[in-house]
Design a protein around this motif. Structure first.
Motif, PDB file in Angstrom:
ATOM      1  N   UNK A 398       0.882  -1.443   0.154  1.00 57.56           N
ATOM      2  CA  UNK A 398      -0.047  -0.125   0.158  1.00 57.56           C
ATOM      3  C   UNK A 398       1.042   1.183   0.302  1.00 57.56           C
ATOM      4  N   UNK A 399       1.657   1.254   0.514  1.00 58.47           N
ATOM      5  CA  UNK A 399       2.492   2.543   1.376  1.00 58.47           C
ATOM      6  C   UNK A 399       3.410   2.258  -0.802  1.00 58.47           C
ATOM      7  N   UNK A 415      -6.865   7.664 -12.361  1.00 58.03           N
ATOM      8  CA  UNK A 415      -7.149   5.798 -12.910  1.00 58.03           C
ATOM      9  C   UNK A 415      -5.769   5.410 -11.928  1.00 58.03           C
ATOM     10  N   UNK A 416      -5.132   5.274 -11.670  1.00 59.49           N
ATOM     11  CA  UNK A 416      -3.669   3.771 -11.294  1.00 59.49           C
ATOM     12  C   UNK A 416      -4.697   4.101  -9.958  1.00 59.49           C
ATOM     13  N   UNK A 420      -5.819   0.800  -9.210  1.00 62.01           N
ATOM     14  CA  UNK A 420      -5.217   0.567  -7.249  1.00 62.01           C
ATOM     15  C   UNK A 420      -5.963  -0.613  -6.713  1.00 62.01           C
ATOM     16  N   UNK A 421      -7.233  -0.001  -6.200  1.00 67.79           N
ATOM     17  CA  UNK A 421      -8.153  -0.353  -5.628  1.00 67.79           C
ATOM     18  C   UNK A 421      -9.039  -1.639  -6.142  1.00 67.79           C
ATOM     19  N   UNK A 422      -9.107  -1.646  -7.556  1.00 68.57           N
ATOM     20  CA  UNK A 422      -9.870  -2.375  -8.330  1.00 68.57           C
ATOM     21  C   UNK A 422      -9.381  -3.882  -8.354  1.00 68.57           C
ATOM     22  N   UNK A 424      -5.770  -4.405  -7.063  1.00 71.35           N
ATOM     23  CA  UNK A 424      -5.312  -5.033  -5.264  1.00 71.35           C
ATOM     24  C   UNK A 424      -5.821  -5.235  -4.126  1.00 71.35           C
ATOM     25  N   UNK A 425      -6.915  -4.400  -3.949  1.00 75.45           N
ATOM     26  CA  UNK A 425      -7.556  -4.188  -3.321  1.00 75.45           C
ATOM     27  C   UNK A 425      -6.890  -3.250  -2.259  1.00 75.45           C
ATOM     28  N   UNK A 426      -6.548  -2.020  -2.137  1.00 70.93           N
ATOM     29  CA  UNK A 426      -5.266  -1.556  -2.021  1.00 70.93           C
ATOM     30  C   UNK A 426      -5.841  -0.185  -1.938  1.00 70.93           C
ATOM     31  N   UNK A 427      -6.258   0.318  -0.852  1.00 69.09           N
ATOM     32  CA  UNK A 427      -7.086   1.936  -1.007  1.00 69.09           C
ATOM     33  C   UNK A 427      -5.607   2.988  -0.619  1.00 69.09           C
ATOM     34  N   UNK A 428      -4.810   4.082  -1.123  1.00 67.89           N
ATOM     35  CA  UNK A 428      -4.932   4.532  -1.241  1.00 67.89           C
ATOM     36  C   UNK A 428      -5.018   6.434  -1.561  1.00 67.89           C
TER      37      UNK A 428
END
Length: 428
Positions: A398-399, A415-416, A420-422, A424-428
């Motif tokens: 995530x970092x 877009x990235x 990234x959420x779609x 990797x399931x990572x909220x950034x």
């Protein structure tokens, strides 16, 4: 037995028989005259294999008529071979540059003939491989025969690259100007990347870098630094400028102190004049130059390399565009790992944020299908674009994603984030 003295390059390569595996000297020492002659000779031969790294000016061997006679086997792709590789008409061997000489010396890769370009013999009968030792020394040691172009314009360099005249099977002599690669023309993006990378360089660092607009831009920003050293697989005029200004003196190195260590050089005639008979510059076997165990002995190694694409987790692709081979593995991992093990060492992957005139982000959520991972996400340290510096060391996925999106081109950041959420399931 003394070598056959040939009146033409074609006469020299006529010693090559059907079914042979041939090594060609590479980079700025590419024996263009002999390779042009080989392109003619090969039309009367079959089942030839040409082993090579990057070659300069060897386009004659890409002639479609040679397809049934000679096949390229590339440890690194370049302009003469790139299209052949992408069409499936040449073979690519992914391998660390440091491993290529080992492949020859172990006998895993057989070599019948080595084709090289050398300086004239000195009073002891010894010729120099000049501006490019790389894997050619190992090839000469293992080849069944050596065919040499003796070029009076080839510098005589110090280090490992010596071959006795009596070891040649055939020689052809002619003066020819070596390939010239002047400093790259500066552009705003490369200049911005160069300034960002230069922020990470400290006085006393031991540098490894390539050639091109970004390395040249980095070097141009280091004029106020002091006691820099160089231990690199290749260097160009940007290094020469810093030597002449006093910024590079190699005084803090532990391996070959006071010496500039390299495997090959590519630049202007001014650079070639500088390395000619210069004991402060040593051209070494690339198995030694790129040996991680040797690299790490110098403190504060600063390895600066490039990439074609980086994914949001830090995986680095540097040899292909998807499945299309573009260049090669080279020495990137040799030096990134060596720098990581060096006391105070660091490594940088520097790249523009976009490609294809700004239409594609080089920082991608996932690498393109088929893209080769040259540097793993566990090895990567700093990634730099014109928009800033991302430190991957010890960072979570995530970092990493947040840091890389911050240095991506602004047009692609939203877009990235969504991808990234779609993916990797990572909220950034």
């Amino acid at each position: 037995m003394p070598p056959i003295i040939c009146n033409t390059a074609l006469e020299a390569v006529s010693l090559i028989e059907n079914g042979e595996t041939i090594w060609t000297h590479s980079m700025g020492a590419t024996p263009k005259l002999l390779l042009d002659a080989l392109a003619v000779h090969a039309l009367n031969r079959h089942d030839l294999t040409l082993l090579q790294l990057h070659t300069e000016g060897a386009e004659s061997l890409s002639d479609p008529r040679l397809k049934a006679h000679l096949r390229h086997r590339c440890f690194f792709g370049g302009v003469p071979t790139r299209l052949l590789l992408q069409q499936g008409d040449a073979d690519y061997v992914p391998i660390f540059l440091s491993e290529v000489p080992k492949l020859f010396r172990s006998g895993e890769q057989h070599i019948d003939t080595a084709i090289i370009q050398v300086s004239p013999p000195d009073k002891h009968g010894i010729c120099s491989l000049g501006i490019s030792v790389e894997a050619t020394l190992a090839a000469c040691q293992m080849a069944g025969k050596i065919i040499a172009h003796i070029n009076p314009m080839m510098p005589r360099t110090h280090g490992d690259g010596f071959v006795h005249y009596q070891k040649f099977a055939a020689v052809y002599e002619q003066s020819i100007v070596l390939p010239q690669h002047p400093l790259a023309v500066s552009d705003p993006i490369s200049s911005a990347i160069g300034k960002n990378v230069a922020k990470l360089v400290r006085d006393g660092d031991c540098l490894q870098m390539g050639i091109g607009s970004i390395p040249d831009a980095v070097l141009s920003c280091l004029t106020e630094h002091r006691d820099l050293g160089v231990h690199t697989e290749l260097f160009s005029d940007g290094v020469l400028n810093l030597v002449e200004s006093g910024a590079i003196n190699n005084s803090r190195k532990k391996v070959h102190p006071d010496k500039l260590v390299t495997g090959f050089a590519l630049g202007s005639q001014r650079l070639y004049d500088f390395v000619d008979d210069n004991p402060s510059v040593i051209f070494m076997d690339i198995e030694q130059v790129n040996d991680t165990a040797i690299i790490r002995k110098n403190p504060n190694v600063m390895a600066i390399n490039s990439a074609l694409q980086v994914d949001i987790s830090g995986q680095v692709c540097a040899d292909s565009l998807g499945t299309s081979i573009y260049s090669g593995v080279g020495g990137q991992m040799d030096f990134i790992r060596g720098a990581a093990l060096s006391e105070g060492g660091r490594s940088v992957i520097a790249l523009p944020s976009t490609a294809a005139k700004g239409t594609i982000s080089r920082i991608a959520t996932v690498l393109s299908p088929g893209a080769g991972v040259v540097t793993t996400r566990a090895h990567v340290h700093y990634i730099v674009t014109e928009y800033g510096i991302a430190n991957m060391r010890g960072k979570s996925l995530r970092e990493r994603a947040r840091a890389l999106i911050d240095i991506a081109h602004p047009d692609f950041r939203e877009q990235l984030c969504q991808e990234t959420f779609d993916i990797w399931r990572l909220r950034v």
